[in-house]
Write an enzyme that holds these catalytic residues in place. Structure first.
Site, mmCIF file in Angstrom:
data_model
loop_
_atom_site.group_PDB
_atom_site.id
_atom_site.type_symbol
_atom_site.label_atom_id
_atom_site.label_comp_id
_atom_site.label_asym_id
_atom_site.label_seq_id
_atom_site.Cartn_x
_atom_site.Cartn_y
_atom_site.Cartn_z
ATOM 1 N N SER A 186 1.924 8.777 -31.524
ATOM 2 C CA SER A 186 3.075 7.883 -31.543
ATOM 3 C C SER A 186 3.863 8.011 -30.245
ATOM 4 O O SER A 186 3.829 9.040 -29.576
ATOM 5 C CB SER A 186 3.984 8.197 -32.744
ATOM 6 N N SER A 228 4.458 4.542 -24.947
ATOM 7 C CA SER A 228 4.813 3.559 -23.921
ATOM 8 C C SER A 228 5.156 4.216 -22.590
ATOM 9 O O SER A 228 5.086 3.570 -21.533
ATOM 10 C CB SER A 228 5.988 2.686 -24.388
ATOM 11 N N SER A 229 5.512 5.504 -22.623
ATOM 12 C CA SER A 229 5.874 6.212 -21.396
ATOM 13 C C SER A 229 5.846 7.717 -21.662
ATOM 14 O O SER A 229 5.579 8.171 -22.778
ATOM 15 C CB SER A 229 7.276 5.793 -20.920
ATOM 16 N N GLY A 238 3.771 10.928 -24.274
ATOM 17 C CA GLY A 238 2.799 10.203 -25.086
ATOM 18 C C GLY A 238 1.792 9.453 -24.247
ATOM 19 O O GLY A 238 0.580 9.476 -24.521
ATOM 20 N N ASP A 298 5.793 1.366 -35.551
ATOM 21 C CA ASP A 298 7.198 1.748 -35.643
ATOM 22 C C ASP A 298 7.290 2.850 -36.681
ATOM 23 O O ASP A 298 7.091 2.599 -37.877
ATOM 24 C CB ASP A 298 8.042 0.535 -36.054
ATOM 25 N N TYR A 306 20.726 15.784 -31.527
ATOM 26 C CA TYR A 306 19.317 15.864 -31.129
ATOM 27 C C TYR A 306 18.742 17.232 -31.486
ATOM 28 O O TYR A 306 17.640 17.339 -32.046
ATOM 29 C CB TYR A 306 19.190 15.620 -29.628
ATOM 30 N N LYS A 355 15.589 18.410 -34.182
ATOM 31 C CA LYS A 355 14.449 19.247 -33.836
ATOM 32 C C LYS A 355 14.411 20.522 -34.689
ATOM 33 O O LYS A 355 13.335 21.017 -35.043
ATOM 34 C CB LYS A 355 14.485 19.600 -32.346
#
Length: 312
Positions: free
Chosen positions: A11, A14-15, A18, A66, A156, A160
């Protein structure tokens, strides 16, 4: 006879990490992997497809996913032959940084919906098949912020921490089914996204935040954060190389940190289980001795910290 390639679903491709991981696995010299590289917005697939080169359509396919949508997850898995995933890499994630008072609950919920519940949603979708076949590997791109809290990154970091607790708990059960979980814990990763995020928050208003806190954030935290990324940050390529090794391991580790230069920054918490040493030292370095903090970060960039040391 060579083993059939393992299907790897990733997943957030796009950049960043990943994208790099998908390309490295797709170009594996032994062609051990069939990569399904996914992203929420297929309008951003151009960079990945260009990087994939000849692997595109051969050992790498691009799909829409998504992680916040049950329907999207089901649709993505339906496009995989037999719906069987051998390796799941939970990489999709979003960041959130700034004074707590200036952050909306909606923004905080979005972080958890993507980082935590998105990962849980994917695991729930692939587990029945993995358990039935009694084999599988779930890789989670966590963070050192899942091991220690970091000022102005409360939400954030909390997302995690939640991932670390969830997947460590799940790992005990899944070993019975010959399914392995690996938590990969990068430190700062230098990406275009991180640069834009720091630039945006440097001019954000953060309504409801008192002047002192806003000053601490802009004048102390942001410069220290830039110094940290500059001196200790890794490239997405380097992090992806570590994940490739984890995926290729015969006995995958539960945890693997990617950046040994960051180790001194998390050692304080290990030295004092009460947590007081880490909190007080971090407070003093940021609020009282920022010049010493910057000097320390520059020392971490010294070449003597660049040689990786993997635990046996």
């Amino acid at each position: 006879m060579a083993d059939a390639p393992r299907t790897v679903l990733i997943s957030g491709c796009s950049s960043g990490i990943g994208l790099e991981l998908a390309v490295q696995l797709a170009h594996d010299p032994r062609q051990r992997y069939q990569v399904v590289a996914t992203m929420r917005d297929l309008g951003k697939k151009g960079t990945l497809e260009a990087a994939a080169g000849e692997a595109l359509g051969q050992t790498l396919t691009v799909a829409q996913l998504d992680v916040c949508s049950d329907e999207s997850v089901a649709q993505c898995l339906s496009c995989i032959q037999g719906g069987e995933v051998d390796v799941l890499v939970n990489n999709a994630g979003v960041g959130l940084v700034g004074p707590l008072e200036g952050l909306s609950l909606a923004a905080m919920q979005n972080v958890f919906d993507t980082n935590f519940f998105g990962a849980v949603r994917l695991v729930k979708a692939v587990l029945p098949s993995m358990k039935r076949r009694r084999q599988g590997h779930i890789v989670v791109v966590s963070s050192v912020m899942g091991l220690q809290g970091v000022v102005f990154n409360e939400v954030y970091s909390a997302s995690k921490f939640a991932m670390e607790g969830f997947f460590e708990s799940l790992a005990v059960q899944l070993l019975q089914f010959n399914i392995f979980i690996s938590l990969v814990e990068p430190g700062p990763v230098v990406t275009e996204f991180e640069g834009k995020l720091l630039e945006q928050v440097s001019t954000a208003e953060f309504p409801g935040t008192d002047p002192d806190t806003l000053s601490y954030f802009r004048d102390l935290y942001l410069p220290a954060s830039r110094e940290l990324f500059h001196n200790v940050g890794q490239s997405p390529q380097d992090v992806a190389k570590v994940i490739v090794k984890v995926i290729g391991s015969a006995r995958p580790p539960l945890r693997r940190r990617t950046n040994t230069r960051y180790t001194p920054l998390i050692a304080l918490k290990a030295m004092d289980p009460s947590g007081s040493l880490y909190v007080r030292t971090s407070h003093c370095l940021l609020f009282r001795w920022p010049r010493l903090l910057n000097l320390g970060l520059r020392c971490l960039a010294c070449s003597c910290f660049r040689t990786p040391v993997w635990p046996r």
